[in-house]
Design an enzyme around this catalytic site. Structure first.
Site, PDB file in Angstrom:
ATOM      1  N   CYS A  57       1.069  -1.359  -0.141  1.00  0.00           N
ATOM      2  CA  CYS A  57       0.010  -0.020  -0.056  1.00  0.00           C
ATOM      3  C   CYS A  57       0.889   1.296   0.029  1.00  0.00           C
ATOM      4  CB  CYS A  57      -0.781  -0.112   1.243  1.00  0.00           C
ATOM      5  SG  CYS A  57      -1.972  -1.389   1.277  1.00  0.00           S
ATOM      6  N   ARG A 134      -7.918  -4.105  -3.600  1.00  0.00           N
ATOM      7  CA  ARG A 134      -7.429  -2.961  -3.965  1.00  0.00           C
ATOM      8  C   ARG A 134      -8.324  -2.574  -5.160  1.00  0.00           C
ATOM      9  NH1 ARG A 134      -2.429  -2.383  -1.752  1.00  0.00           N
ATOM     10  NH2 ARG A 134      -1.678  -4.388  -0.943  1.00  0.00           N
TER      11      ARG A 134
HETATM   12  C1  BEZ Z   1       0.552  -4.618   1.850  1.00  0.00           C
HETATM   13  O1  BEZ Z   1       1.749  -4.859   1.855  1.00  0.00           O
HETATM   14  O2  BEZ Z   1       0.070  -3.579   1.568  1.00  0.00           O
HETATM   15  C2  BEZ Z   1      -0.487  -5.834   1.949  1.00  0.00           C
HETATM   16  C3  BEZ Z   1      -0.080  -7.155   1.673  1.00  0.00           C
HETATM   17  C4  BEZ Z   1      -0.802  -8.041   1.947  1.00  0.00           C
HETATM   18  C5  BEZ Z   1      -1.774  -7.985   2.595  1.00  0.00           C
HETATM   19  C6  BEZ Z   1      -2.230  -6.681   2.718  1.00  0.00           C
HETATM   20  C7  BEZ Z   1      -1.470  -5.648   2.395  1.00  0.00           C
END
Ligand code: BEZ
Length: 221
Positions: A57, A134
């Protein structure tokens, strides 16, 4: 099947689809309380992310901030969303500026009660019951949903593709054309298929038209 018996069953409420009016909302954000209707006249990319202070994110927020000037040239604003609090958003955005040197120039919705996420179907319970996927909703200046893109939690989005879709939609609106696979601005556009034999005849004879056959014509803008 009873949705209470099956928590993975789709929600009963209808979710927005391409061509539908964008569901209206009022939300607390890092820029104060905002209403979607305040953005009428601008295109809006409403996107969700799973959680603040997570690495993928963070890369996405930096990348969204990087394309924000290009989006603004297209009269398009950005609005982020997750189910984190406004305090968490503020802390994360400050951290991104302090540690990564990138200013987050768009508001981030604090959707603690999942109101907006539910309205737009941003939570995919099969993937996560608590985090938003997302999701990307491209909303036009008349507040109609024009494109919907979903990526899984573990895959960061491609900003150039999001930018490309906004450009393609705007070209489509302005010139009543379509865009081919992998189209980029400056390349030939596609004529929508003719709706009558007469239109097909005229199409292939039209100056500047590059036709493989009557149904498959391209032209420069
Ligand atoms: C992230 O790194 O943004 C992320 C990775 C896996 C699940 C949720 C967020």
């Amino acid at each position: 099947m009873d949705p209470i018996a099956n928590p993975l069953a789709p929600a009963a409420t209808s979710l927005p689809r391409i061509g539908d009016p964008a569901p209206q909302f009022t939300a607390d954000t890092t820029f104060g309380t905002l209403k979607l209707e305040d953005f009428k006249g601008s295109w809006v990319i409403l996107f969700s992310h799973p959680a603040d202070f997570t690495p993928v994110c963070t890369t996405e927020f930096i990348a969204f901030a990087e394309i924000h000037p290009d989006l603004r040239k297209l009269n398009c604003e950005l609005m982020g969303l997750s189910v984190d609090s406004v305090y968490s958003h503020i802390a994360w955005v400050r951290n991104v500026k302090e540690k990564m040197g990138v200013e987050i120039t768009f508001p981030v919705i604090a959707d603690l009660n999942k109101e907006v996420a539910t309205l737009y179907g941003m939570i995919n319970p099969g993937e996560s019951k608590t985090e938003t996927s997302r999701a990307v909703f491209i909303i036009d200046d008349k507040q109609v949903v024009r494109a919907i893109i979903y990526y899984p939690l573990t895959t960061g989005r491609n900003m150039q593709e999001i930018l490309r879709v906004v450009k393609a939609l705007q070209v489509t609106d302005e010139h009543t054309v379509a865009t081919p696979a992998n189209w980029e601005p400056g390349q030939k556009v596609i004529m929508p298929p003719p709706k009558s034999a007469e239109a097909a005849e005229m199409r292939v004879a039209e100056e500047g038209m590059e036709c493989k056959d009557w149904y498959f014509c391209k032209k420069d803008l």
